[in-house]
Design a protein around this motif. Structure first.
Motif, short mmCIF file in Angstrom:
data_model
loop_
_atom_site.label_atom_id
_atom_site.label_comp_id
_atom_site.label_asym_id
_atom_site.label_seq_id
_atom_site.Cartn_x
_atom_site.Cartn_y
_atom_site.Cartn_z
N ILE A 185 0.85 -1.20 0.00
CA ILE A 185 0.00 0.00 0.00
C ILE A 185 0.88 1.25 0.00
O ILE A 185 0.58 2.24 -0.64
N LEU A 212 1.95 2.03 -3.44
CA LEU A 212 0.86 2.60 -4.22
C LEU A 212 0.68 4.07 -3.89
O LEU A 212 0.47 4.90 -4.76
N GLN A 213 0.79 4.39 -2.60
CA GLN A 213 0.61 5.79 -2.19
C GLN A 213 1.68 6.67 -2.80
O GLN A 213 1.43 7.80 -3.16
N THR A 224 0.87 7.04 -6.58
CA THR A 224 -0.40 7.66 -6.94
C THR A 224 -0.23 9.17 -7.02
O THR A 224 0.44 9.77 -6.20
#
Lengths: 172, 234
Positions: A65, A68-69, A72
């Motif tokens: 995660i 992904l952060q 993004t």
């Protein structure tokens, strides 16, 4: 390799056709096979020991995660409420554009706090209610307004945030 | 014969098979729970982005141009860079509020870009106005503090802020200074007393160093100097 195989086949043919010494040669051949097999296996094991990476299982990295952060895209307009202060503006959003100069700043803070709003040319003030909610009417100057909003609670704690608001009558 | 061939083949083939296995890099499939978590997180992020960017609401961004070409301009404001997309519809306005061309917009200039976010999350400018960040800067400071000294001969008082008691502000008032109590009632300057807790909206005085001009004063309590002392019982 092919020549070696060919020679072996020839030897095997001779052995097979020679009935008298058939069993003897068959035994020798089987013994050789067994010997070569053990030696081959030994070398193969040694080779694997020297190159452990080739046989070890490589796990492809699972995306976390956090990854992904990081990849993004960042929210184009960071909300003012995300700042670490006791004051939170619910309306308007940062970088908003207005066609009317008179607007209301709405938000929440600590109960009964005094709210002071300063535009580059004017100052406005009001109080938050017992729930901390406030709505204060202000007047914007033409163009961009860098606005400072300060909240002072009953224990004299002061927090401040800034908003960029634009007043423009031009067609956008 | 075939048995012999088979045995011979089996002697050599295992080694080649082993070497093939060594070059293969098996990948471990991600855990199902992790996959679901990642999918949910991505979904949340997409929803969050969708809700936070309203494509019909105009936005504006100010900053100094660091890079410009016919299709986009990059601005920097408070160490944050932003790319602004320019289109054929983008209108350029110079400092004198006249329409201008993109060729007259240069690096180092300050601009205010107004427009909308497009569906891809990029900001498309409809109007780019050349401006001067120094003139639009909000120099006002909102400070809570206590009056420690009031001049009797000039409209000046000294304030110590609550946040940092090592600092002293020399504050000048004039006829335009607005003085209010907490309930927005107007007060006169003579109501200010030493020891009083006030909020001031000040900005540096360009003419006098270390002196601030106050545009607004909000009193937080009644002055302590006015509280009569209780006579001691002898």
């Amino acid at each position: 390799m092919f020549q070696f195989y060919h020679q072996l086949l020839t030897i095997c043919d001779i052995i097979y056709n020679s009935k008298m010494i058939k069993e003897l040669f068959l035994a020798i051949a089987l013994g050789s096979i067994l010997g070569f097999g053990i030696t081959g296996a030994f070398f193969a094991l040694n080779k694997n020991k020297n190159n452990p990476k080739q046989n070890s299982i490589e796990i492809s990295p699972t995306p976390t995660i956090t990854d992904l952060q990081m990849t993004t895209e960042v929210n184009p307009t960071p909300a003012v409420s995300e700042t670490n202060t006791s004051i939170n503006i619910t309306s308007p959003e940062n970088n908003a554009v207005f066609s009317n100069s008179k607007i209301s700043i709405k938000g929440d803070s600590k109960p009964n706090s005094l709210i002071v709003i300063s535009t580059p040319t004017k100052t406005f003030s009001g109080k938050a209610n017992s729930n901390g909610i406030f709505s204060i009417s202000i007047e914007l100057d033409s163009g961009i307004n860098l606005i400072k909003i300060s909240s002072i609670d009953i224990e004299d704690n002061q927090d401040q945030i800034e908003l960029n608001l634009t007043y423009s009558t031009a067609k956008i | 014969m075939y048995l012999l061939l088979f045995l011979l083949s089996s002697l050599f083939f295992p080694t080649t098979t082993l070497s093939q296995e060594a070059t293969t890099i098996p990948t471990k499939a991600p855990n199902k729970e992790v996959l679901e978590m990642v999918q949910q997180k991505v979904k949340d992020m997409l929803q969050q982005n969708d809700s936070s960017v309203d494509l019909t609401v105009p936005k504006s961004f100010v900053g100094t141009i660091t890079q410009i070409d016919p299709t986009q301009v990059t601005i920097n404001y408070k160490n944050e860079s932003r790319v602004i997309i320019l289109t054929d519809e983008t209108v350029f306005i110079d400092l004198k509020r006249n329409k201008t061309k993109i060729d007259n917009i240069k690096e180092g200039q300050d601009i205010l870009a107004m427009g909308y976010f497009n569906q891809y999350g990029n900001f498309e400018a409809k109007r780019v106005v050349v401006t001067d960040l120094k003139t639009i800067e909000n120099k006002n400071e909102i400070i809570l503090g206590k009056i420690v000294d009031i001049s009797q001969s000039s409209p000046i008082f000294v304030l110590i802020p609550t946040k940092d008691k090592d600092i002293q502000y020399q504050i000048k008032t004039d006829s335009k200074t607005e003085i209010l109590d907490k309930d927005n009632n107007k007060l006169s300057l003579d109501k200010l007393k030493s020891g009083q807790k006030i909020i001031v909206i000040i900005q540096p005085d360009a003419k006098i160093a270390k002196t601030f001009y106050v545009s607004k004063i909000i009193t937080m309590d009644s002055p302590t100097a006015q509280v009569p002392e209780t006579p001691a019982n002898n």
